[in-house]
Design a protein around this motif. Sequence first.
Motif, PDB file in Angstrom:
ATOM      1  N   GLU A   3      -2.616  -4.450  -8.639  1.00 25.68           N
ATOM      2  CA  GLU A   3      -2.057  -3.091  -8.553  1.00 25.68           C
ATOM      3  C   GLU A   3      -2.589  -2.356  -7.319  1.00 25.68           C
ATOM      4  OE1 GLU A   3      -1.777   1.003 -11.239  1.00 25.68           O
ATOM      5  OE2 GLU A   3      -2.866  -0.755 -12.004  1.00 25.68           O
ATOM      6  N   ASP A   4      -3.909  -2.503  -7.080  1.00 28.25           N
ATOM      7  CA  ASP A   4      -4.513  -1.867  -5.899  1.00 28.25           C
ATOM      8  C   ASP A   4      -3.904  -2.402  -4.606  1.00 28.25           C
ATOM      9  OD1 ASP A   4      -6.122  -0.156  -7.215  1.00 28.25           O
ATOM     10  OD2 ASP A   4      -8.009  -0.845  -6.338  1.00 28.25           O
ATOM     11  N   LEU A   5      -3.724  -3.713  -4.579  1.00 27.46           N
ATOM     12  CA  LEU A   5      -3.176  -4.328  -3.357  1.00 27.46           C
ATOM     13  C   LEU A   5      -1.764  -3.828  -3.063  1.00 27.46           C
ATOM     14  CD1 LEU A   5      -4.388  -8.045  -3.547  1.00 27.46           C
ATOM     15  CD2 LEU A   5      -4.909  -6.383  -1.760  1.00 27.46           C
ATOM     16  N   LEU A   6      -0.945  -3.653  -4.082  1.00 23.59           N
ATOM     17  CA  LEU A   6       0.406  -3.156  -3.863  1.00 23.59           C
ATOM     18  C   LEU A   6       0.392  -1.746  -3.263  1.00 23.59           C
ATOM     19  CD1 LEU A   6       2.212  -4.473  -7.075  1.00 23.59           C
ATOM     20  CD2 LEU A   6       2.489  -5.280  -4.737  1.00 23.59           C
ATOM     21  N   TYR A   7      -0.609  -0.939  -3.687  1.00 22.21           N
ATOM     22  CA  TYR A   7      -0.753   0.375  -3.070  1.00 22.21           C
ATOM     23  C   TYR A   7      -1.227   0.266  -1.623  1.00 22.21           C
ATOM     24  CZ  TYR A   7      -0.035   3.129  -7.320  1.00 22.21           C
ATOM     25  OH  TYR A   7       0.521   3.735  -8.416  1.00 22.21           O
ATOM     26  N   VAL A   8      -2.241  -0.580  -1.418  1.00 20.75           N
ATOM     27  CA  VAL A   8      -2.829  -0.711  -0.073  1.00 20.75           C
ATOM     28  C   VAL A   8      -1.804  -1.255   0.915  1.00 20.75           C
ATOM     29  CG1 VAL A   8      -4.565  -1.972   1.284  1.00 20.75           C
ATOM     30  CG2 VAL A   8      -5.196  -0.934  -0.894  1.00 20.75           C
ATOM     31  N   LEU A   9      -0.937  -2.139   0.460  1.00 25.61           N
ATOM     32  CA  LEU A   9       0.058  -2.733   1.355  1.00 25.61           C
ATOM     33  C   LEU A   9       1.106  -1.733   1.841  1.00 25.61           C
ATOM     34  CD1 LEU A   9       0.647  -6.199  -0.370  1.00 25.61           C
ATOM     35  CD2 LEU A   9      -0.469  -5.780   1.814  1.00 25.61           C
ATOM     36  N   ILE A  10       1.169  -0.548   1.224  1.00 26.49           N
ATOM     37  CA  ILE A  10       2.098   0.492   1.696  1.00 26.49           C
ATOM     38  C   ILE A  10       1.343   1.713   2.216  1.00 26.49           C
ATOM     39  CG2 ILE A  10       4.024  -0.251   0.267  1.00 26.49           C
ATOM     40  CD1 ILE A  10       3.310   2.006  -1.706  1.00 26.49           C
ATOM     41  N   GLY A  11       0.031   1.547   2.478  1.00 26.32           N
ATOM     42  CA  GLY A  11      -0.723   2.606   3.142  1.00 26.32           C
ATOM     43  C   GLY A  11      -1.315   3.635   2.213  1.00 26.32           C
ATOM     44  N   LEU A  28      -9.503 -14.214  -2.106  1.00 25.65           N
ATOM     45  CA  LEU A  28      -8.055 -14.151  -1.946  1.00 25.65           C
ATOM     46  C   LEU A  28      -7.611 -12.777  -1.432  1.00 25.65           C
ATOM     47  CD1 LEU A  28      -5.758 -16.096  -2.286  1.00 25.65           C
ATOM     48  CD2 LEU A  28      -5.468 -15.347  -4.655  1.00 25.65           C
ATOM     49  N   VAL A  29      -8.326 -11.733  -1.873  1.00 29.26           N
ATOM     50  CA  VAL A  29      -7.980 -10.383  -1.415  1.00 29.26           C
ATOM     51  C   VAL A  29      -8.195 -10.258   0.093  1.00 29.26           C
ATOM     52  CG1 VAL A  29      -8.688  -7.948  -1.542  1.00 29.26           C
ATOM     53  CG2 VAL A  29      -8.357  -9.263  -3.645  1.00 29.26           C
ATOM     54  N   LEU A  68      -5.518  -8.718   2.887  1.00 29.72           N
ATOM     55  CA  LEU A  68      -5.760  -7.418   3.511  1.00 29.72           C
ATOM     56  C   LEU A  68      -5.317  -7.335   4.981  1.00 29.72           C
ATOM     57  CD1 LEU A  68      -9.153  -6.243   1.986  1.00 29.72           C
ATOM     58  CD2 LEU A  68      -6.863  -5.299   1.616  1.00 29.72           C
ATOM     59  N   PRO A  69      -5.355  -8.422   5.806  1.00 34.86           N
ATOM     60  CA  PRO A  69      -4.817  -8.308   7.181  1.00 34.86           C
ATOM     61  C   PRO A  69      -3.371  -7.831   7.237  1.00 34.86           C
ATOM     62  CG  PRO A  69      -6.115 -10.291   6.996  1.00 34.86           C
ATOM     63  CD  PRO A  69      -6.032  -9.708   5.610  1.00 34.86           C
ATOM     64  N   VAL A  70      -2.584  -8.097   6.163  1.00 35.08           N
ATOM     65  CA  VAL A  70      -1.205  -7.605   6.127  1.00 35.08           C
ATOM     66  C   VAL A  70      -1.218  -6.082   6.069  1.00 35.08           C
ATOM     67  CG1 VAL A  70       0.974  -7.664   4.871  1.00 35.08           C
ATOM     68  CG2 VAL A  70      -0.463  -9.702   4.947  1.00 35.08           C
ATOM     69  N   LEU A  74       7.975  -6.649 -10.426  1.00 33.94           N
ATOM     70  CA  LEU A  74       7.413  -7.825 -11.121  1.00 33.94           C
ATOM     71  C   LEU A  74       6.072  -7.473 -11.749  1.00 33.94           C
ATOM     72  CD1 LEU A  74       8.183 -10.703  -8.562  1.00 33.94           C
ATOM     73  CD2 LEU A  74       9.304 -10.293 -10.756  1.00 33.94           C
ATOM     74  N   GLN A  75       5.286  -6.672 -11.051  1.00 36.56           N
ATOM     75  CA  GLN A  75       3.951  -6.320 -11.558  1.00 36.56           C
ATOM     76  C   GLN A  75       4.057  -5.488 -12.836  1.00 36.56           C
ATOM     77  OE1 GLN A  75       2.247  -3.078 -11.230  1.00 36.56           O
ATOM     78  NE2 GLN A  75       0.337  -3.889 -12.133  1.00 36.56           N
ATOM     79  N   ARG A  76       5.037  -4.592 -12.902  1.00 39.70           N
ATOM     80  CA  ARG A  76       5.222  -3.790 -14.108  1.00 39.70           C
ATOM     81  C   ARG A  76       5.626  -4.653 -15.299  1.00 39.70           C
ATOM     82  NH1 ARG A  76       8.362  -0.404 -10.621  1.00 39.70           N
ATOM     83  NH2 ARG A  76       7.087   1.301  -9.792  1.00 39.70           N
ATOM     84  N   GLN A  77       6.343  -5.746 -15.003  1.00 39.67           N
ATOM     85  CA  GLN A  77       6.754  -6.652 -16.077  1.00 39.67           C
ATOM     86  C   GLN A  77       5.662  -7.650 -16.431  1.00 39.67           C
ATOM     87  OE1 GLN A  77      10.320  -8.456 -14.605  1.00 39.67           O
ATOM     88  NE2 GLN A  77      11.623  -6.678 -15.077  1.00 39.67           N
ATOM     89  N   GLY A  78       4.538  -7.571 -15.724  1.00 34.50           N
ATOM     90  CA  GLY A  78       3.437  -8.484 -15.985  1.00 34.50           C
ATOM     91  C   GLY A  78       3.672  -9.878 -15.465  1.00 34.50           C
ATOM     92  N   LEU A  79       4.574 -10.027 -14.512  1.00 37.83           N
ATOM     93  CA  LEU A  79       4.916 -11.350 -13.980  1.00 37.83           C
ATOM     94  C   LEU A  79       4.297 -11.636 -12.615  1.00 37.83           C
ATOM     95  CD1 LEU A  79       8.739 -11.328 -14.870  1.00 37.83           C
ATOM     96  CD2 LEU A  79       6.857 -12.345 -16.174  1.00 37.83           C
ATOM     97  N   LEU A  80       3.433 -10.736 -12.121  1.00 39.23           N
ATOM     98  CA  LEU A  80       2.881 -10.901 -10.771  1.00 39.23           C
ATOM     99  C   LEU A  80       1.383 -11.127 -10.842  1.00 39.23           C
ATOM    100  CD1 LEU A  80       3.578 -10.839  -7.736  1.00 39.23           C
ATOM    101  CD2 LEU A  80       2.922  -8.424  -7.739  1.00 39.23           C
ATOM    102  N   SER A  81       0.980 -12.353 -10.542  1.00 41.04           N
ATOM    103  CA  SER A  81      -0.446 -12.654 -10.451  1.00 41.04           C
ATOM    104  C   SER A  81      -0.890 -12.552  -8.992  1.00 41.04           C
ATOM    105  CB  SER A  81      -0.715 -14.067 -10.997  1.00 41.04           C
ATOM    106  OG  SER A  81      -0.066 -15.024 -10.151  1.00 41.04           O
ATOM    107  N   LEU A  82      -2.206 -12.675  -8.790  1.00 40.84           N
ATOM    108  CA  LEU A  82      -2.743 -12.596  -7.431  1.00 40.84           C
ATOM    109  C   LEU A  82      -2.245 -13.774  -6.588  1.00 40.84           C
ATOM    110  CD1 LEU A  82      -4.572 -10.809  -5.719  1.00 40.84           C
ATOM    111  CD2 LEU A  82      -6.503 -12.237  -6.376  1.00 40.84           C
ATOM    112  N   GLN A  83      -2.141 -14.961  -7.204  1.00 35.54           N
ATOM    113  CA  GLN A  83      -1.642 -16.130  -6.476  1.00 35.54           C
ATOM    114  C   GLN A  83      -0.171 -15.956  -6.095  1.00 35.54           C
ATOM    115  OE1 GLN A  83      -3.017 -18.768  -5.285  1.00 35.54           O
ATOM    116  NE2 GLN A  83      -5.094 -18.641  -6.145  1.00 35.54           N
TER     117      GLN A  83
END
Length: 890
Positions: A219-227, A259-260, A264-266, A313-322
């Motif tokens: 969840e944090d990564l999805l926020y970070v990826l959009i600034g 993995l994080v 993060l370079p993205v 996908l994350q809200r549906q619980g279908l998104l893992s870190l991999q």
Amino acid sequence: MSEFRIHHDVNELLSLLRVHGGEGAEVYIELLQKNRTPYVTTNVSAHSAKVKIAEFSRTPEDFLKKYDELKSKNTRHLDSLVYLLSKLTEDKETLHYLQQNAKERAELAANAATSSSTNFSIPSSTSKMSLQELEELRKQLGSVTANSSAQQPLELTRKILRDKQNKKNSGQPIPVFPSWVYERPALIGDFLIGTSLSTDTTVPIGTLPLASQESVIVEDLLYVLIGVDGRYITAQALVGRQNRAFSLDPNLDLSIKELVTRILPVAASYSAVTRFIEEKSSFEYGQVNHALAAAMRTLIKEYMILITQLEHLQRQGLLSLQKLWFYIQPTMRTLEILASLATSVDKGECMGGSTLSLLHDKTFNYTGDSQAQELCLYLTKAASVPYFEILEKWIYRGIINDPYSEFMVEEHELQKEKIQEDYNDKYWDQRYTVVQQQIPSFLQKMADKILSTGKYLNVVRECGRDVTCPVAKEVIYTLKERAYVEQIEKAYNYASKVLLDFLMEEKELVAHLRSIKHYFLMDQGDFFVHFMDLTEEELKKPVDDIITTRLEALLELALRMSTANTDPFKDDLKIDLMPHDLITQLLRVLAIETKQEKAIISADPTELTLSGLEAFSFDYIVKWPLSLIINRKALTRYQMLFRHMFYCKHVERQLCNVWISNKTAKQFSLHSAKWFAGAFTLRQRMLNFVQNIQYYMMFEVMEPTWHILEKNLKLASNIDDVLSHHTSFLDNCLKDCMLTNPELLKIFSKLMSVCVMFTNCMQRFTQSMKLDSEMERLTLEHGTMLGPPTEEERAEEAAKKKLTNKLLAEHADNLHLTSGFEATINKFDSNFSTHLLDLLDKLSVYSTNDCEHSMLNIIYRLDFNGFYTERLEHMSAERSQKAPPLLPRL
């Protein structure tokens, strides 16, 4: 590289190396001009040169780091400079000299630093600093370093650019975004440092099980990826132009943290691209950067769509870190390339053509990586659209519409009317100039033709004719440079033909040049006879006493009375009384753009008052656009040629008048006929000299050179060729008429002065004997009112004539004895012979040493019977004896 640029660079290099004395810059300049060859560095040669310098350097890492930094800024001619430095590493002698020179300059700098007073004291080496003091000093130095490397505030940068652009476009201010756009950072789309948008209490991540940690981090990564900062991943503040860095919760599981850190370079790339888009979207950065930012914004929108799908996908619980790592990988390369381009443009402070050069080079360098090259090609095409719109308007219509100073051609405010006023006005060269840093690298080879194409069309437009290229096509960016070359070549050929036809046919350039030749090169013989007969008395006056309007009226009369009356451009001819004599004018012209220019211009004018003959010249009214060819620079050269020949013609007329006067004196039986015969002989030698010089200049210099000019003008394909041929014609005439060599001109001027003084002396002598009026009153040949003369009257008249001739002869002899005329004539003869021999000797030297073979014709004409040959050979032998012996080569 121009000759003046070579002069400047050589002088700068000598000054930098502190080289004084010796042979001076001229020797090195001449060597450079003779030995320079065109060289184009390739990627292979540049790479091998870089490797060679790195191997030679003591600190190769520093060199490579500096090279990469300059390369990222798109520094012009970097590879050429590196190639030159690699060649210097092979030259041991030059390296030794540079090392020695650097050592000497370092010693001089050290001495200067030692001698100068300082305002600070260095602590004693024996004193020790505590750990607390050391830490405080470290912090202070760190803050100073951070401040020095901090980026200039964006608002200040925009203001500087805006002021520069508004100054250029005084009538049309550059549009700006409203202030609230910059005052609301939340609109930017990048991280907001120091503000927390989350109101939830953060649970220590170390207390959560591994699955929960993964879910929270995704969840944090999805926020970070959009600034946007997350709860456990936050962005650090930017320092200078560094890339964005992030802080992770230290209690995060190591497997997840690994993995994080790969993902993060993205986010860092997204942050760099977003900042670039927001910054370069401002009007102040130009249309090319704006178009590039718009193209990047389109790509970022696609990236945002991907992140939105991942959030679903994350809200549906279908998104893992991999899975997140798997889905984000295709975007990583795209954002990495975008961030690299944004950083390079930002570091190089690129605008307009320099931005396109950087994009083109990046596109070309990605050959082999089809995905990266396609991406760069898309961005370059999008960014080049506004630049090519300016280019099309320039090469198809001759108009520049460049409010942001992005185009390769820059317009300067110069008035075309000044071409007729200022000798050194360079309207054609300076009205439009090429800005090197704004030339896209893919148009570098065509830059000169692009400049010329627009200039040609612009001239026609300024004459009130609207021109549009019939072969105009849209210019689209492509990696195949041939496409640009063909389009620019077609536009160039059309523009050349339009302007050339306009000048040659509609404006009758050749007819105007022929008209100028009639008057300035004394082509119209009967006109000059009439003119000099009419103005002779007026031109003998001091220049301040001459009434210009009277000369203008006499000129008009001479034009109407001669064959010049058929010239349709005769009304453009005007009178000009120059403030300087010919030699002073010549020296002032030769001194332009030299060190002697200020000294000659500020020198006091001559105390001698110029006569009308010495100051007289013609001028010619030339209207636009013919003034591009017949400008003030060309007219000044015509005037120098005219003044030179006009004075020769005046001296010839004076000598002919002496001959006429001498015809009268021959009827007297002078007892001292020997010295009078010597005067006759000297007069004939002077007349022979002046007439042969005039014949040489008119029929062996000007006529053949004029025929060459006419032939070249028929073959000329553009206006630059016409300018070149016309300038070459004038330069050759000036050189072969001895007007570019002050030494020869001074000797020639002395010869003319001797001739004038001799004619004045002979005229005074002849006038002292003029009793013709008395003789006329005594004659009875025409009879009286009483009828024809009787025999007694004829006898009486003959006796009176005999007595008068006797009195005149005695008067002439007495005048000769009292005035020392024989010594005076001998002095004139000696001076004339000395100066003539000096002139012939110098002509012989110049014709041999400088390969000026045309000057040999003067020698052959004046020494046609070998009269001076023996004396010239004797002078040459004396000169060779005085010359120092040549040193043997080691």
